[in-house]
Design a protein around this motif. Structure first.
Motif, PDB file in Angstrom:
ATOM      1  N   GLY A   1       0.831  -1.193   0.000  1.00 36.29           N
ATOM      2  CA  GLY A   1       0.000   0.000   0.000  1.00 36.29           C
ATOM      3  C   GLY A   1       0.862   1.237   0.000  1.00 36.29           C
ATOM      4  N   ARG A   2       0.217   2.370  -0.020  1.00 39.59           N
ATOM      5  CA  ARG A   2       0.966   3.619  -0.138  1.00 39.59           C
ATOM      6  C   ARG A   2       1.471   4.177   1.188  1.00 39.59           C
ATOM      7  N   PHE A   3       1.081   3.576   2.301  1.00 37.76           N
ATOM      8  CA  PHE A   3       1.512   4.061   3.609  1.00 37.76           C
ATOM      9  C   PHE A   3       2.563   3.126   4.199  1.00 37.76           C
ATOM     10  N   LEU A   4       3.196   3.573   5.262  1.00 35.08           N
ATOM     11  CA  LEU A   4       4.203   2.749   5.941  1.00 35.08           C
ATOM     12  C   LEU A   4       3.520   2.027   7.103  1.00 35.08           C
ATOM     13  N   ASP A   5       2.879   0.908   6.792  1.00 33.71           N
ATOM     14  CA  ASP A   5       2.149   0.106   7.768  1.00 33.71           C
ATOM     15  C   ASP A   5       2.864  -1.222   7.979  1.00 33.71           C
ATOM     16  N   PHE A   6       2.748  -1.741   9.192  1.00 32.23           N
ATOM     17  CA  PHE A   6       3.272  -3.063   9.512  1.00 32.23           C
ATOM     18  C   PHE A   6       2.438  -3.655  10.630  1.00 32.23           C
ATOM     19  N   LEU A   7       2.574  -4.954  10.820  1.00 35.26           N
ATOM     20  CA  LEU A   7       1.949  -5.637  11.952  1.00 35.26           C
ATOM     21  C   LEU A   7       3.035  -5.971  12.957  1.00 35.26           C
ATOM     22  N   ASP A   8       2.766  -5.702  14.228  1.00 35.89           N
ATOM     23  CA  ASP A   8       3.717  -6.137  15.248  1.00 35.89           C
ATOM     24  C   ASP A   8       3.530  -7.644  15.456  1.00 35.89           C
TER      25      ASP A   8
ATOM     26  N   PRO B   1       5.311  11.217  -1.905  1.00 35.98           N
ATOM     27  CA  PRO B   1       4.665  10.097  -2.571  1.00 35.98           C
ATOM     28  C   PRO B   1       3.517   9.497  -1.779  1.00 35.98           C
ATOM     29  N   GLU B   2       3.401   9.826  -0.526  1.00 43.04           N
ATOM     30  CA  GLU B   2       2.355   9.250   0.310  1.00 43.04           C
ATOM     31  C   GLU B   2       1.146  10.143   0.427  1.00 43.04           C
ATOM     32  N   GLY B   3       0.996  11.120  -0.457  1.00 41.40           N
ATOM     33  CA  GLY B   3      -0.165  11.983  -0.413  1.00 41.40           C
ATOM     34  C   GLY B   3      -0.169  12.879   0.800  1.00 41.40           C
ATOM     35  N   GLY B   4       1.011  13.223   1.312  1.00 41.31           N
ATOM     36  CA  GLY B   4       1.105  14.127   2.447  1.00 41.31           C
ATOM     37  C   GLY B   4       1.284  13.425   3.778  1.00 41.31           C
ATOM     38  N   ARG B   5       0.935  12.144   3.901  1.00 44.91           N
ATOM     39  CA  ARG B   5       1.080  11.448   5.179  1.00 44.91           C
ATOM     40  C   ARG B   5       2.333  10.618   5.132  1.00 44.91           C
TER      41      ARG B   5
END
Length: 190
Positions: free
Chosen positions: A103-110, A185-189
């Motif tokens: 996806g376009r955000f920096l997400d992860f699962l702990d 690149p993340e649309g501001g976030r």
């Protein structure tokens, strides 16, 4: 004593405005493992520690790790964790072998399935008070022009101590097309 006639409901009180989040509680399997995992990419001070909960300090907020996660991994449910350097967190996560979700955000699962989105401080409207930033040793952080414009639209533009022009002038210049709004690149976030 009610001033309304019998059988007539009293008007409901007006809603109260929410003004922030004091803390987020994440359920984890083991407190020591959670502190070690998050310590790989976050510098933090332990605020409190008990048998069932440990809290890491975020200045005037905190994250509470609560022992006892039983449900499966989060999908859409997540929270955005604001950091001073998003790219440094990405590098630390990758070095630790943590899978970055597509996806376009920096997400992860702990390791317990909590979904976290990492967001750079400068690119969003969320702001820490100057005295809190100073107390955290982060007084050097600044907002991007895009974030300043968004805040200015709400009458909440921050002071710009590092710039000669005021944030009002920076926000007006960007809104009029004279400046560059850093969205990335993340649309501001970021």
């Amino acid at each position: 004593m009610s001033k309304t006639s019998p059988g007539i409901a009293e008007p409901a009180p007006p809603p109260v405005r929410a003004i922030g989040i004091n803390h987020v509680a994440l359920e984890v399997g083991d407190l020591d493992e959670a502190l070690a995992f998050y310590g790989r990419f976050l510098a933090f001070e332990l605020r409190a520690r008990g048998e069932m909960q440990a809290e890491i300090d975020l200045g005037d907020q905190f994250i509470a790790f609560r022992k006892g996660r039983r449900q499966g991994a989060d999908e859409g449910r997540h929270f955005g964790l604001v950091v001073e350097d998003r790219d440094a967190v990405r590098r630390a996560l990758e070095a630790a072998g943590v899978e970055i979700l597509p996806g376009r955000f920096l997400d992860f699962l702990d390791p317990w399935g909590n979904r976290i989105e990492i967001i750079g401080y400068g690119n969003i409207q969320f702001s820490k008070a100057d005295h809190v930033l100073r107390g955290m040793g982060l007084e050097h952080l600044e907002k991007t022009e895009k974030a300043i414009v968004e805040l200015a639209a709400k009458g909440m533009q921050p002071a710009c101590p590092a710039a000669r022009e005021s944030c009002d002038e920076r926000a007006r210049g960007t809104a009029l097309g004279r400046g560059t709004a850093a969205g990335g690149p993340e649309g501001g976030r970021q």
